[in-house]
Design a protein around this motif. Sequence first.
Motif, PDB file in Angstrom:
ATOM      1  N   LYS A  58       5.910  -3.046   1.099  1.00  0.00           N
ATOM      2  CA  LYS A  58       7.006  -4.044   1.005  1.00  0.00           C
ATOM      3  C   LYS A  58       6.611  -5.931   0.833  1.00  0.00           C
ATOM      4  CE  LYS A  58      10.348  -5.789   4.164  1.00  0.00           C
ATOM      5  NZ  LYS A  58      11.591  -5.529   4.086  1.00  0.00           N
ATOM      6  N   PRO A  59       6.310  -6.202   1.388  1.00  0.00           N
ATOM      7  CA  PRO A  59       5.372  -7.181   0.753  1.00  0.00           C
ATOM      8  C   PRO A  59       4.466  -7.479  -0.450  1.00  0.00           C
ATOM      9  CG  PRO A  59       4.136  -6.617   2.883  1.00  0.00           C
ATOM     10  CD  PRO A  59       4.846  -5.179   2.612  1.00  0.00           C
ATOM     11  N   MET A  60       4.575  -6.974  -0.465  1.00  0.00           N
ATOM     12  CA  MET A  60       3.902  -7.254  -2.081  1.00  0.00           C
ATOM     13  C   MET A  60       4.561  -7.085  -2.852  1.00  0.00           C
ATOM     14  SD  MET A  60      -0.082  -4.632  -3.653  1.00  0.00           S
ATOM     15  CE  MET A  60      -0.036  -5.175  -5.104  1.00  0.00           C
ATOM     16  N   VAL A  61       5.191  -5.661  -2.904  1.00  0.00           N
ATOM     17  CA  VAL A  61       6.342  -5.118  -3.586  1.00  0.00           C
ATOM     18  C   VAL A  61       7.801  -6.989  -4.248  1.00  0.00           C
ATOM     19  CG1 VAL A  61       8.687  -4.328  -5.303  1.00  0.00           C
ATOM     20  CG2 VAL A  61       6.502  -3.395  -3.960  1.00  0.00           C
ATOM     21  N   GLU A  62       8.242  -7.746  -2.962  1.00  0.00           N
ATOM     22  CA  GLU A  62       8.810  -8.663  -2.839  1.00  0.00           C
ATOM     23  C   GLU A  62       8.221  -9.824  -3.636  1.00  0.00           C
ATOM     24  OE1 GLU A  62      11.426  -6.911   0.717  1.00  0.00           O
ATOM     25  OE2 GLU A  62      10.020  -8.332   1.099  1.00  0.00           O
ATOM     26  N   GLU A  63       6.942 -10.188  -3.201  1.00  0.00           N
ATOM     27  CA  GLU A  63       6.356 -11.345  -3.927  1.00  0.00           C
ATOM     28  C   GLU A  63       5.929 -11.405  -5.039  1.00  0.00           C
ATOM     29  OE1 GLU A  63       2.862 -12.114  -1.303  1.00  0.00           O
ATOM     30  OE2 GLU A  63       3.615 -11.742   0.643  1.00  0.00           O
ATOM     31  N   GLN A  64       5.520 -10.092  -5.442  1.00  0.00           N
ATOM     32  CA  GLN A  64       5.241  -9.954  -6.850  1.00  0.00           C
ATOM     33  C   GLN A  64       5.812  -9.564  -7.850  1.00  0.00           C
ATOM     34  OE1 GLN A  64       1.653  -7.720  -8.185  1.00  0.00           O
ATOM     35  NE2 GLN A  64       0.176  -8.362  -6.008  1.00  0.00           N
ATOM     36  N   THR A  65       7.203  -9.713  -7.348  1.00  0.00           N
ATOM     37  CA  THR A  65       8.865  -9.415  -8.126  1.00  0.00           C
ATOM     38  C   THR A  65       9.869 -10.729  -8.022  1.00  0.00           C
ATOM     39  OG1 THR A  65       9.757  -7.941  -6.584  1.00  0.00           O
ATOM     40  CG2 THR A  65       8.801  -7.084  -8.855  1.00  0.00           C
ATOM     41  N   GLU A  66       8.806 -11.921  -7.090  1.00  0.00           N
ATOM     42  CA  GLU A  66       9.201 -13.417  -6.568  1.00  0.00           C
ATOM     43  C   GLU A  66      10.583 -12.217  -6.503  1.00  0.00           C
ATOM     44  OE1 GLU A  66       9.300 -14.946 -10.341  1.00  0.00           O
ATOM     45  OE2 GLU A  66       7.592 -16.147 -10.233  1.00  0.00           O
ATOM     46  N   GLY A  67      10.845 -11.858  -5.719  1.00  0.00           N
ATOM     47  CA  GLY A  67      12.110 -11.779  -4.597  1.00  0.00           C
ATOM     48  C   GLY A  67      13.164 -10.583  -5.256  1.00  0.00           C
ATOM     49  N   ARG A  68      12.887 -10.393  -6.264  1.00  0.00           N
ATOM     50  CA  ARG A  68      14.213  -9.395  -6.806  1.00  0.00           C
ATOM     51  C   ARG A  68      14.680  -7.893  -6.770  1.00  0.00           C
ATOM     52  NH1 ARG A  68      10.790 -10.947 -11.770  1.00  0.00           N
ATOM     53  NH2 ARG A  68       9.509  -9.196 -11.623  1.00  0.00           N
ATOM     54  N   TYR A  69      13.337  -7.659  -5.449  1.00  0.00           N
ATOM     55  CA  TYR A  69      13.867  -6.476  -4.645  1.00  0.00           C
ATOM     56  C   TYR A  69      13.865  -6.766  -3.367  1.00  0.00           C
ATOM     57  CZ  TYR A  69      13.541  -5.150  -9.298  1.00  0.00           C
ATOM     58  OH  TYR A  69      13.353  -4.189 -10.763  1.00  0.00           O
ATOM     59  N   ASP A  70      14.545  -6.184  -2.276  1.00  0.00           N
ATOM     60  CA  ASP A  70      14.473  -6.673  -0.668  1.00  0.00           C
ATOM     61  C   ASP A  70      14.086  -4.671  -0.690  1.00  0.00           C
ATOM     62  OD1 ASP A  70      15.100  -6.551   1.460  1.00  0.00           O
ATOM     63  OD2 ASP A  70      17.402  -6.535   1.628  1.00  0.00           O
ATOM     64  N   ILE A  71      12.948  -4.515  -0.301  1.00  0.00           N
ATOM     65  CA  ILE A  71      12.422  -3.324   0.242  1.00  0.00           C
ATOM     66  C   ILE A  71      13.250  -3.045   1.877  1.00  0.00           C
ATOM     67  CG2 ILE A  71      10.622  -1.741   0.893  1.00  0.00           C
ATOM     68  CD1 ILE A  71      10.939  -2.845  -1.811  1.00  0.00           C
ATOM     69  N   GLN A  72      14.028  -2.019   1.961  1.00  0.00           N
ATOM     70  CA  GLN A  72      14.440  -1.476   3.120  1.00  0.00           C
ATOM     71  C   GLN A  72      13.549  -0.310   3.701  1.00  0.00           C
ATOM     72  OE1 GLN A  72      15.976  -3.841   5.642  1.00  0.00           O
ATOM     73  NE2 GLN A  72      15.538  -5.524   3.894  1.00  0.00           N
ATOM     74  N   LEU A  73      12.554  -0.301   4.709  1.00  0.00           N
ATOM     75  CA  LEU A  73      12.018   0.606   5.633  1.00  0.00           C
ATOM     76  C   LEU A  73      13.224   1.626   6.302  1.00  0.00           C
ATOM     77  CD1 LEU A  73       8.744  -0.657   5.178  1.00  0.00           C
ATOM     78  CD2 LEU A  73      10.047   0.560   3.621  1.00  0.00           C
ATOM     79  N   TYR A  74      12.866   3.138   5.916  1.00  0.00           N
ATOM     80  CA  TYR A  74      14.321   3.904   6.928  1.00  0.00           C
ATOM     81  C   TYR A  74      13.315   4.557   7.573  1.00  0.00           C
ATOM     82  CZ  TYR A  74      17.987   0.628   5.642  1.00  0.00           C
ATOM     83  OH  TYR A  74      18.870   0.313   4.966  1.00  0.00           O
ATOM     84  N   PRO A  75      12.389   4.401   9.181  1.00  0.00           N
ATOM     85  CA  PRO A  75      11.533   5.837   9.320  1.00  0.00           C
ATOM     86  C   PRO A  75      12.283   6.419   9.524  1.00  0.00           C
ATOM     87  CG  PRO A  75      11.238   3.326  10.795  1.00  0.00           C
ATOM     88  CD  PRO A  75      12.189   3.190   9.294  1.00  0.00           C
ATOM     89  N   SER A  76      11.379   7.376  10.992  1.00  0.00           N
ATOM     90  CA  SER A  76      11.998   8.379  11.273  1.00  0.00           C
ATOM     91  C   SER A  76      12.679   9.669  11.301  1.00  0.00           C
ATOM     92  CB  SER A  76      11.760   7.447  13.337  1.00  0.00           C
ATOM     93  OG  SER A  76      10.638   7.133  13.474  1.00  0.00           O
ATOM     94  N   GLY A  77      13.061   9.144  10.154  1.00  0.00           N
ATOM     95  CA  GLY A  77      13.529   9.712   9.300  1.00  0.00           C
ATOM     96  C   GLY A  77      15.422   9.573   9.453  1.00  0.00           C
ATOM     97  N   VAL A  78      15.127   8.966   9.942  1.00  0.00           N
ATOM     98  CA  VAL A  78      17.187   8.029  10.592  1.00  0.00           C
ATOM     99  C   VAL A  78      18.299   8.599   9.467  1.00  0.00           C
ATOM    100  CG1 VAL A  78      16.466   6.341  12.486  1.00  0.00           C
ATOM    101  CG2 VAL A  78      16.678   5.701   9.759  1.00  0.00           C
TER     102      VAL A  78
END
Length: 338
Positions: A58-78
């Motif tokens: 998450k932080p690597m994608v968001e930082e290296q794309t300069e915030g073009r993507y907002d990665i939201q994780l939904y764990p535990s099969g929600v």
Amino acid sequence: MKLMNRGLCTLTAALLSVSVLAGCTGAGNDAGAGKLVKVSVGVSSQTPAAKALEEVFKPMVEEQTEGRYDIQLYPSGVLGNEKVAYDYTRAGIVEMCVVGTPMWSESPKMAVPDFPFVFRDVEHARHCYQGKLGAYIKEDLESNQPIQLLSWFPNGSRVFTSNKKLEKLEDFAGQKLRMPNNPIHVRLAESLGANVVIMDLGEVFTALEQGVADGQDNPLATVKTEGWHEVQKYVYDTNHIVASLELFAGNEFWNTLSEEDQKVFIEAANQASDYAWDLYINQLEADKQFMIDQGLIVTELTEQQREQMIEKIQPVYDYLDSNYEWADEVREMIDSIE
């Protein structure tokens, strides 16, 4: 009461899934906000895979794309179970997912991670998944599914646990073992002399507690997080299957990315994979010690017992060879990987 609580949890998860998916429509379009990327994660936030996504991907994608993507994780099969999450990703309902191998019936080479005793140990499994074997399965999957397989994560090295004495091969005879609804796992238990009880993961605790099943097979980390150590007495440390999780991106989402951004996602996925494998390998001994501290009897599988078990489960290999013309070739490939 436990059954009622489990039912309420299932209902809550279902309602949350609908709410999240409905609420995400059009999200991420505010001025200055990155494009929302929903990642459905089939395992707990405490697992190495989920931690790697949170702390590396998450932080690597968001930082290296300069915030073009907002990665939201939904764990535990929600957002749904593994099969649902995989189908959602293929259909473009969610952008990405991390699941095990629920697609094996329509993409048969995804059954390879469930082949028993093909890996010498966890490190060998890691080299295979992150190397030649992973590339082999990836090429086959992407050729027939609208999806990209970005990287491989550990889902754990499976061991047997039981309420009944389980310290040698002969102890399997007559035991009632819960197994997932997968023909490889079912034949494995049956060839060892056990009686198979098929049920979903959420039913296992109660089944073990009430004696519907004597034991089961899963990674020690799962035994710990699910609380099964409270209702089990023996651990047979067989490490018979080193299962995987995979990070997928649906083609509908993937094809919207520029080539530059695709490279960022791939590099972040690879680094998260390394991080997760490191975490998992480092926690193996701690998980085993936890079982001992909880009073469980842990028995290591000797090399001689391993060979005896491989001979005993020959019906599993016969089944694989009769159903998959490439099965023997894949086993040879894995064996050749250092």
